[in-house]
Write an enzyme that holds these catalytic residues in place. Sequence first.
Site, PDB file in Angstrom:
ATOM      1  N   ASP A 154       0.833  -1.206   0.000  1.00 13.26           N
ATOM      2  CA  ASP A 154       0.000   0.000   0.000  1.00 13.26           C
ATOM      3  C   ASP A 154       0.871   1.261   0.000  1.00 13.26           C
ATOM      4  OD1 ASP A 154      -2.200  -1.751   0.242  1.00 13.26           O
ATOM      5  OD2 ASP A 154      -1.965  -1.778   2.416  1.00 13.26           O
ATOM      6  N   HIS A 183      -5.192  -3.776   5.461  1.00 10.27           N
ATOM      7  CA  HIS A 183      -4.619  -4.104   4.157  1.00 10.27           C
ATOM      8  C   HIS A 183      -5.666  -4.667   3.209  1.00 10.27           C
ATOM      9  CE1 HIS A 183      -1.580  -5.076   1.224  1.00 10.27           C
ATOM     10  NE2 HIS A 183      -1.776  -6.384   1.332  1.00 10.27           N
TER      11      HIS A 183
END
Length: 337
Positions: A154, A183
Amino acid sequence: MVKAVVLGAAGGIGQPLSLLLKTNPLVTEHTQLSLYDIVNTPGVAADLSHISTPAKVTGYLPPDDGLKKALTGAEVVIIPAGVPRKPGMTRDDLFKINAGIVRDLAVGIATTAPKAFVLVISNPVNSTVPIVAEVFKKHGVFDPKRIFGVTTLDVVRASTFVSEILGDLSLASKITVPVVGGHSGVTIVPLLSQSSHPLPSGFAQEEVDKLTNRIQFGGDEVVKAKDGAGSATLSMAYAGAEFAYKVIRAAKGEKGIVAPTFVNLAADKEGGDALKKEIGRDLEYFSAPVELGPEGVVKINSLGKISEYESTLIKNAVPELATNIEKGVSFIEPSKL
């Protein structure tokens, strides 16, 4: 001698991840790279062993106590094992398959290398990290400072996408954007207001929304582009290797290494309690910027100054995150390990 183990080393993430580990200068003649998977690992190990870098590579399969042999003496264990997400597959579908795989590997680590740093890549990370922790608790070896959910992809995506907006890809490796929460989807909260390289002045809120959504759902972009042939394996391997390097450097005594990672907030009670106040809920896990050291988690940092928009994103993330965490915890509770 540092022994790093990749569990799931023959897969779409495992192979490029093992390659990156073998070729990194940090991985020296004092490093052993141990690979494990249910198929093909001896071949992957033989292939990598021909590369002219000093790390020794060995490969193991399940027969003859392969998992135990792979894990014996391990200091860093990276888990990319599991199936990738395919078009039309929900995260629930993914969970049902990968949860059992991660549970069984966690039992192996808990019984063979309980002091190792465990880096969990297998999705859904928001649930698989609690699974590993619950297995360790049942075996009486749980240390919250040593179990990490790898959310680095990310951060990598955020850095890359911001560099594209700034019109200079050469900045991608220099840009730092903290990404917190979890996530998956809405649990991914990029703190763009804290980007080391600010977005262009006059960047409209509508554009911030689009950029945030792209960071949150970048995985879908790759799944769609691969058209049934897999998910984000290469970028995930890169991100996993980047986080592993940081853990290894910190374990060797390098100071001041901070990286976002999904951890049990008991790893640093003071920092964890402060973070719970910031997010307004008593969550057991959260991804935040974490200072790493020889014992694993040294300090869980606060979110710092965030925008009103980012505060809303966190509020939206928390209920989903709580559900994901509970799913992981409850998966182990009825199991007899």
